[in-house]
Design a protein around this motif. Structure first.
Motif, PDB file in Angstrom:
ATOM      1  N   TYR A  12     -12.612   7.065  -8.058  1.00  0.00           N
ATOM      2  CA  TYR A  12     -11.323   5.930  -8.577  1.00  0.00           C
ATOM      3  C   TYR A  12     -10.437   6.010  -9.955  1.00  0.00           C
ATOM      4  O   TYR A  12      -9.152   6.117  -9.793  1.00  0.00           O
ATOM      5  N   GLY A  72       0.197   0.911  -7.505  1.00  0.00           N
ATOM      6  CA  GLY A  72      -0.926   0.158  -7.154  1.00  0.00           C
ATOM      7  C   GLY A  72      -1.379  -0.486  -5.834  1.00  0.00           C
ATOM      8  O   GLY A  72      -2.321  -1.068  -5.252  1.00  0.00           O
ATOM      9  N   GLU A  73      -0.517  -0.543  -4.987  1.00  0.00           N
ATOM     10  CA  GLU A  73      -0.500  -0.989  -3.484  1.00  0.00           C
ATOM     11  C   GLU A  73      -1.871   0.442  -2.941  1.00  0.00           C
ATOM     12  O   GLU A  73      -2.236   0.123  -2.649  1.00  0.00           O
ATOM     13  N   GLN A  80      -4.697  -0.230  -4.817  1.00  0.00           N
ATOM     14  CA  GLN A  80      -5.489  -1.258  -4.103  1.00  0.00           C
ATOM     15  C   GLN A  80      -5.723  -1.031  -2.691  1.00  0.00           C
ATOM     16  O   GLN A  80      -6.973  -1.897  -2.455  1.00  0.00           O
ATOM     17  N   ARG A  81      -5.597  -0.826  -2.366  1.00  0.00           N
ATOM     18  CA  ARG A  81      -6.167   0.262  -0.404  1.00  0.00           C
ATOM     19  C   ARG A  81      -7.606   0.933  -0.839  1.00  0.00           C
ATOM     20  O   ARG A  81      -8.486   0.372  -0.366  1.00  0.00           O
ATOM     21  N   LEU A  94      -9.649   0.419  -3.549  1.00  0.00           N
ATOM     22  CA  LEU A  94     -10.701  -0.459  -4.109  1.00  0.00           C
ATOM     23  C   LEU A  94     -11.102  -1.195  -2.618  1.00  0.00           C
ATOM     24  O   LEU A  94     -11.662  -0.889  -3.010  1.00  0.00           O
TER      25      LEU A  94
END
Length: 467
Positions: free
Chosen positions: A27, A157-158, A161-162, A164
């Protein structure tokens, strides 16, 4: 807790830690890679804008309308730009910028005055974070303008987030599948151990015939099974020998006791002459001597098995030892009408215990005289072949069947022919001889046939081999 459960838990814990560490590292690397990509794009855009301003003659004064007419794409790209004066005041800003102002930070102002470009991140309430680059425009050695290019980090960020969510969902699934696989593999790996346990339980119940089926692969379990089978085989052999030894010892000791009891009962039934009592006592004394010898030899073998017999390791001149035993044997043979001869005697020196070697040779000579016929001969010879000493004792007595050659070294074993020839003997002498020979790293060879005599040859390594 069963070993299978512990193995699965250890495996699952280790795997969970590995997956968590790997996911965190992945990540972080992904986030850094995406940010670096955004930074490279911002830098390329900013440097292209600076070069265009310089090449198309917009410096030193920049007209907003003329600039937008020359670069209409500035209103449509996913980035926004601002041009600041050296004092930090906005001179020009692109139409696609958000409603609120993005001021030039003090850090960016100091860096551009030093002639350096700088990356920054900005965050406003209820809006995605921004990524900014500030590049100085120097004209004739002076800071003329500061070009700032920025972009929203919403897509980054999106994406993170996906990613993660994917990790959070995938890790438990992968861990569950791995635990199931670990449980299955642990069970499969421990299946031979279960078989060993069941076999050990049956063996503990007294069934020493149990053996494990050998796996095809020669791995740790295969070696364990082979070792287990070898151990059980040795235990089975040892228990058989113990049972046989107990039976033979009981038989050998019961016989003289029965004789003594029978003769004593017979002589006590009525008054006897003094000579009768004397005869019974002499017979009893002979049986007591036999039992004493049996007990002494049993004690010696027991101590030898436990390693409690002290043995020296010194050079022994075998020719002198043979001559001494020959003199003793001639005296013993006179009462039996047997002639003891010396054959070829060569000088031989072996490393060992003089007392034990004398006992070995004397036992062999006494056996040869015991199982010879009256008027027979016993010959002792000592040869040296440069590597080994060969001490032989040959008789021309009752002989031994080839099938019994290995058995005669077992404790208490006596052939039927030997028992019929003489009642004397304990069946322990040759066992002691074999132990002494093995103690000196040697062996005993036998050549014999029924009715044709026997030849026992003790082979011992020389103290100083010459070949």
């Amino acid at each position: 807790m069963p070993l299978r459960v512990r193995l699965t838990l250890w495996y699952g814990t280790a795997l969970a830690l590995v997956l968590i560490i790997f996911s965190v590292v992945l990540y972080v690397i992904t986030a850094r890679s995406l940010r670096d990509t955004v930074d490279e794009s911002l830098e390329d855009t900013a440097m292209t804008a600076v070069r265009s301003l310089e090449e198309r003659g917009f410096l030193p004064l920049i007209n907003e309308e003329e600039l937008l007419s020359q670069f209409p794409e500035l209103t449509r790209i996913d980035k926004f730009f601002q041009i600041f004066s050296p004092s930090g005041t906005i001179t020009i800003r692109s139409p696609n910028i958000k409603q609120h102002e993005v001021p030039l930070s003090r850090t960016a102002l100091d860096a551009t005055f030093a002639g350096q470009k700088i990356f920054e991140s900005a965050k406003y309430p209820k809006e995605p974070p921004l990524r900014l680059i500030s590049v100085p425009i120097v004209y004739r050695g002076n800071l003329l303008y500061i070009v700032q290019v920025g972009t929203s980090m919403e897509s980054v960020g999106e994406t993170l987030q996906r990613f993660l969510v994917l990790l959070v969902v995938a890790i438990p699934i992968a861990l569950a599948v791995s635990l199931a696989g670990g449980w299955f593999l642990a069970g499969r790996a421990l299946r031979p151990v279960d078989k060993i346990t069941l076999a050990a339980q049956r063996i503990a119940a007294g069934d020493l015939s149990q053996r494990l089926s050998m796996p095809a692969a020669h791995d740790e379990i295969g070696r364990l099974a082979a070792t287990f089978n070898n151990m059980i085989g040795r235990l089975d052999t040892s228990f058989r020998q113990i049972r046989q030894f107990t039976s033979d010892a009981s038989h050998e000791l019961r016989t003289p006791l029965t004789v003594m009891k029978g003769e004593t009962d017979l002589v006590l039934r009525r008054p006897r002459l003094l000579d009768d009592y004397k005869s019974v006592l002499e017979s009893n004394l002979e049986e007591i001597d036999r039992m004493t010898r049996i007990v002494d030899e049993l004690l010696f073998l027991s101590r030898a098995d436990m390693g409690e017999v002290r043995v020296e390791s010194l050079p022994v001149a075998m020719e002198s030892l043979v001559e001494d035993i020959h003199r003793q044997a001639k005296l013993l043979a006179q009462d039996r009408n047997i002639e003891v001869l010396l054959g070829t005697i060569m000088p031989v020196v072996v490393q060992g215990d003089d007392l034990r070697l004398r006992e070995l040779l004397l036992n062999l000579v006494e056996n040869a005289m015991k199982y010879s016929y009256s008027g027979g001969k016993v010959e002792i010879a000592l040869l040296n072949d440069g590597r080994e000493a060969r001490l032989s004792v040959t008789d021309y007595g009752i002989g031994i069947a080839p099938a019994d050659h290995k058995k005669i070294f077992q404790r208490f074993f006596r052939t039927d022919v030997a028992r019929g020839h003489t009642k004397k003997g304990t069946g322990l002498g040759l066992a002691i001889c074999a132990w002494i020979a093995e103690l000196h790293k040697g062996r005993i060879e036998v050549k014999s046939d029924l009715g044709q005599g026997s030849a026992f040859t003790v082979v011992l390594p020389l103290a100083h081999p010459t070949a």
